[in-house]
Design a protein around this motif. Structure first.
Motif, PDB file in Angstrom:
ATOM      1  N   GLU A  41      38.952 -26.221  59.510  1.00 51.65           N
ATOM      2  CA  GLU A  41      40.188 -26.442  58.765  1.00 51.65           C
ATOM      3  C   GLU A  41      39.903 -27.198  57.470  1.00 51.65           C
ATOM      4  OE1 GLU A  41      43.373 -29.205  60.315  1.00 51.65           O
ATOM      5  OE2 GLU A  41      44.343 -27.265  60.698  1.00 51.65           O
ATOM      6  N   ALA A  42      39.013 -28.162  57.526  1.00 50.66           N
ATOM      7  CA  ALA A  42      38.655 -28.937  56.333  1.00 50.66           C
ATOM      8  C   ALA A  42      38.002 -28.056  55.277  1.00 50.66           C
ATOM      9  CB  ALA A  42      37.731 -30.092  56.708  1.00 50.66           C
ATOM     10  N   VAL A  43      37.090 -27.199  55.694  1.00 49.64           N
ATOM     11  CA  VAL A  43      36.426 -26.293  54.740  1.00 49.64           C
ATOM     12  C   VAL A  43      37.450 -25.335  54.139  1.00 49.64           C
ATOM     13  CG1 VAL A  43      34.727 -24.442  54.497  1.00 49.64           C
ATOM     14  CG2 VAL A  43      34.139 -26.515  55.773  1.00 49.64           C
ATOM     15  N   GLU A  44      38.337 -24.815  54.970  1.00 45.19           N
ATOM     16  CA  GLU A  44      39.384 -23.907  54.473  1.00 45.19           C
ATOM     17  C   GLU A  44      40.273 -24.619  53.450  1.00 45.19           C
ATOM     18  OE1 GLU A  44      41.349 -20.585  53.630  1.00 45.19           O
ATOM     19  OE2 GLU A  44      39.619 -20.667  54.956  1.00 45.19           O
ATOM     20  N   ASN A  45      40.710 -25.839  53.775  1.00 41.71           N
ATOM     21  CA  ASN A  45      41.533 -26.599  52.836  1.00 41.71           C
ATOM     22  C   ASN A  45      40.767 -26.909  51.555  1.00 41.71           C
ATOM     23  OD1 ASN A  45      43.817 -26.676  54.452  1.00 41.71           O
ATOM     24  ND2 ASN A  45      43.329 -28.661  55.336  1.00 41.71           N
ATOM     25  N   PHE A  46      39.507 -27.256  51.697  1.00 43.50           N
ATOM     26  CA  PHE A  46      38.675 -27.584  50.543  1.00 43.50           C
ATOM     27  C   PHE A  46      38.582 -26.397  49.582  1.00 43.50           C
ATOM     28  CE2 PHE A  46      34.537 -28.242  48.431  1.00 43.50           C
ATOM     29  CZ  PHE A  46      34.722 -29.516  47.930  1.00 43.50           C
ATOM     30  N   VAL A  47      38.290 -25.235  50.126  1.00 41.49           N
ATOM     31  CA  VAL A  47      38.158 -24.033  49.295  1.00 41.49           C
ATOM     32  C   VAL A  47      39.511 -23.633  48.701  1.00 41.49           C
ATOM     33  CG1 VAL A  47      37.603 -21.559  49.342  1.00 41.49           C
ATOM     34  CG2 VAL A  47      36.109 -23.199  50.504  1.00 41.49           C
ATOM     35  N   THR A  48      40.541 -23.613  49.536  1.00 42.74           N
ATOM     36  CA  THR A  48      41.873 -23.190  49.090  1.00 42.74           C
ATOM     37  C   THR A  48      42.430 -24.114  48.010  1.00 42.74           C
ATOM     38  OG1 THR A  48      42.349 -22.195  51.234  1.00 42.74           O
ATOM     39  CG2 THR A  48      44.240 -22.761  49.859  1.00 42.74           C
ATOM     40  N   TYR A  49      42.321 -25.409  48.232  1.00 42.30           N
ATOM     41  CA  TYR A  49      42.898 -26.350  47.275  1.00 42.30           C
ATOM     42  C   TYR A  49      42.061 -26.467  46.005  1.00 42.30           C
ATOM     43  CZ  TYR A  49      46.895 -27.499  50.070  1.00 42.30           C
ATOM     44  OH  TYR A  49      48.098 -27.414  50.716  1.00 42.30           O
ATOM     45  N   ASN A  50      40.758 -26.259  46.078  1.00 38.34           N
ATOM     46  CA  ASN A  50      39.969 -26.183  44.846  1.00 38.34           C
ATOM     47  C   ASN A  50      40.378 -24.966  44.036  1.00 38.34           C
ATOM     48  OD1 ASN A  50      38.371 -28.503  44.812  1.00 38.34           O
ATOM     49  ND2 ASN A  50      36.892 -27.611  46.218  1.00 38.34           N
ATOM     50  N   ASP A  51      40.664 -23.852  44.712  1.00 41.38           N
ATOM     51  CA  ASP A  51      41.160 -22.657  44.012  1.00 41.38           C
ATOM     52  C   ASP A  51      42.481 -22.963  43.308  1.00 41.38           C
ATOM     53  OD1 ASP A  51      38.986 -21.154  44.818  1.00 41.38           O
ATOM     54  OD2 ASP A  51      40.069 -20.107  46.421  1.00 41.38           O
ATOM     55  N   GLN A  72      48.756 -34.011  43.107  1.00 42.66           N
ATOM     56  CA  GLN A  72      49.251 -33.742  44.457  1.00 42.66           C
ATOM     57  C   GLN A  72      48.215 -32.988  45.290  1.00 42.66           C
ATOM     58  OE1 GLN A  72      52.999 -31.681  44.546  1.00 42.66           O
ATOM     59  NE2 GLN A  72      53.096 -31.674  46.763  1.00 42.66           N
ATOM     60  N   LEU A  73      47.547 -32.020  44.694  1.00 44.75           N
ATOM     61  CA  LEU A  73      46.535 -31.232  45.405  1.00 44.75           C
ATOM     62  C   LEU A  73      45.356 -32.092  45.856  1.00 44.75           C
ATOM     63  CD1 LEU A  73      46.529 -28.094  43.082  1.00 44.75           C
ATOM     64  CD2 LEU A  73      47.545 -28.263  45.373  1.00 44.75           C
ATOM     65  N   THR A  74      45.054 -33.121  45.086  1.00 46.49           N
ATOM     66  CA  THR A  74      43.888 -33.942  45.428  1.00 46.49           C
ATOM     67  C   THR A  74      44.052 -34.694  46.744  1.00 46.49           C
ATOM     68  OG1 THR A  74      44.609 -35.862  44.128  1.00 46.49           O
ATOM     69  CG2 THR A  74      43.195 -34.221  43.013  1.00 46.49           C
ATOM     70  N   TYR A  75      45.269 -34.926  47.175  1.00 49.97           N
ATOM     71  CA  TYR A  75      45.467 -35.613  48.458  1.00 49.97           C
ATOM     72  C   TYR A  75      44.884 -34.791  49.603  1.00 49.97           C
ATOM     73  CZ  TYR A  75      48.342 -39.204  46.318  1.00 49.97           C
ATOM     74  OH  TYR A  75      48.772 -40.249  45.561  1.00 49.97           O
ATOM     75  N   THR A  76      45.175 -33.513  49.614  1.00 45.81           N
ATOM     76  CA  THR A  76      44.623 -32.636  50.651  1.00 45.81           C
ATOM     77  C   THR A  76      43.117 -32.504  50.484  1.00 45.81           C
ATOM     78  OG1 THR A  76      46.685 -31.420  50.964  1.00 45.81           O
ATOM     79  CG2 THR A  76      44.646 -30.277  51.560  1.00 45.81           C
ATOM     80  N   LEU A  77      42.644 -32.420  49.247  1.00 45.00           N
ATOM     81  CA  LEU A  77      41.202 -32.325  49.011  1.00 45.00           C
ATOM     82  C   LEU A  77      40.469 -33.565  49.508  1.00 45.00           C
ATOM     83  CD1 LEU A  77      41.248 -30.646  45.504  1.00 45.00           C
ATOM     84  CD2 LEU A  77      40.153 -29.727  47.566  1.00 45.00           C
ATOM     85  N   GLU A  78      41.044 -34.728  49.304  1.00 44.42           N
ATOM     86  CA  GLU A  78      40.396 -35.961  49.770  1.00 44.42           C
ATOM     87  C   GLU A  78      40.287 -35.988  51.288  1.00 44.42           C
ATOM     88  OE1 GLU A  78      42.833 -38.967  47.996  1.00 44.42           O
ATOM     89  OE2 GLU A  78      41.825 -38.814  46.068  1.00 44.42           O
ATOM     90  N   ILE A  79      41.338 -35.584  51.975  1.00 42.57           N
ATOM     91  CA  ILE A  79      41.322 -35.552  53.437  1.00 42.57           C
ATOM     92  C   ILE A  79      40.290 -34.531  53.920  1.00 42.57           C
ATOM     93  CG2 ILE A  79      42.665 -34.972  55.495  1.00 42.57           C
ATOM     94  CD1 ILE A  79      43.420 -37.667  54.272  1.00 42.57           C
ATOM     95  N   ALA A  80      40.283 -33.353  53.298  1.00 43.09           N
ATOM     96  CA  ALA A  80      39.336 -32.306  53.690  1.00 43.09           C
ATOM     97  C   ALA A  80      37.897 -32.766  53.473  1.00 43.09           C
ATOM     98  CB  ALA A  80      39.612 -31.025  52.900  1.00 43.09           C
ATOM     99  N   LEU A  81      37.637 -33.363  52.330  1.00 44.87           N
ATOM    100  CA  LEU A  81      36.286 -33.807  52.016  1.00 44.87           C
ATOM    101  C   LEU A  81      35.833 -34.930  52.949  1.00 44.87           C
ATOM    102  CD1 LEU A  81      34.011 -33.120  50.138  1.00 44.87           C
ATOM    103  CD2 LEU A  81      34.945 -34.740  48.499  1.00 44.87           C
ATOM    104  N   ALA A  82      36.744 -35.796  53.314  1.00 42.93           N
ATOM    105  CA  ALA A  82      36.402 -36.858  54.258  1.00 42.93           C
ATOM    106  C   ALA A  82      36.013 -36.260  55.608  1.00 42.93           C
ATOM    107  CB  ALA A  82      37.571 -37.823  54.410  1.00 42.93           C
ATOM    108  N   LYS A  83      36.740 -35.250  56.068  1.00 42.86           N
ATOM    109  CA  LYS A  83      36.425 -34.607  57.343  1.00 42.86           C
ATOM    110  C   LYS A  83      35.091 -33.878  57.253  1.00 42.86           C
ATOM    111  CE  LYS A  83      37.343 -33.390  61.563  1.00 42.86           C
ATOM    112  NZ  LYS A  83      37.377 -34.397  62.636  1.00 42.86           N
ATOM    113  N   ILE A  84      34.850 -33.193  56.136  1.00 41.65           N
ATOM    114  CA  ILE A  84      33.576 -32.497  55.943  1.00 41.65           C
ATOM    115  C   ILE A  84      32.430 -33.498  56.014  1.00 41.65           C
ATOM    116  CG2 ILE A  84      32.151 -31.265  54.249  1.00 41.65           C
ATOM    117  CD1 ILE A  84      34.839 -29.901  53.342  1.00 41.65           C
ATOM    118  N   ASN A  85      32.587 -34.628  55.338  1.00 41.12           N
ATOM    119  CA  ASN A  85      31.539 -35.642  55.368  1.00 41.12           C
ATOM    120  C   ASN A  85      31.350 -36.196  56.772  1.00 41.12           C
ATOM    121  OD1 ASN A  85      29.595 -37.472  54.064  1.00 41.12           O
ATOM    122  ND2 ASN A  85      31.061 -38.999  54.766  1.00 41.12           N
TER     123      ASN A  85
END
Length: 126
Positions: A41-51, A72-85
């Motif tokens: 889910e984190a990778v999906e959010n990361f890719v989708t929100y970067n797009d 606003q988009l960066t909030y989801t990206l931060e959560i996704a990136l934290a999970k990826i890490n």
């Protein structure tokens, strides 16, 4: 393209290795982020929100509203990136275990560590 996404996700997670889930959630007082409960889910959010960020940046003139949209988009990206890490932070260590096991005569040990490595790494095989 497939390999570019894999490299980008891995490199970004490693570069921003100090970001934890708690750090990302602390900054979430302004906008609600999409959850990243699992690595997939984190990778999906990361890719989708970067797009989505790229789509906004592709606009000719960036307005204040456009900048706020990226904010606003960066909030989801931060959560996704934290999970990826969190999930992939130990991946280089596990890969090194595979490397070292492959140098020995213990095929059962190699299979065990390689399977653990591949289980985590496969989510990047988009």
């Amino acid at each position: 393209m497939k390999h570019s996404i894999k490299l980008m996700v891995t490199a970004t997670a490693i570069i921003l290795g100090g970001l934890t889930q708690a750090d990302a959630e602390e900054g979430m007082s302004h906008y609600e982020a999409q959850p990243s409960e699992t690595l997939a889910e984190a990778v999906e959010n990361f890719v989708t929100y970067n797009d989505k960020v790229q789509d906004v940046l592709a606009r000719d003139d960036l307005s204040v509203a456009d900048m706020e949209e990226i904010h606003q988009l960066t909030y989801t990206l931060e959560i996704a990136l934290a999970k990826i890490n969190e999930e992939l932070g130990a991946l280089p260590v596990v890969l090194e275990e595979v490397h070292l096991a492959s140098e020995g005569d213990d095929t059962a040990g190699l299979r065990t560590v390689a399977e653990a490595y591949l289980e985590k790494a496969e989510v990047l095989d988009r």
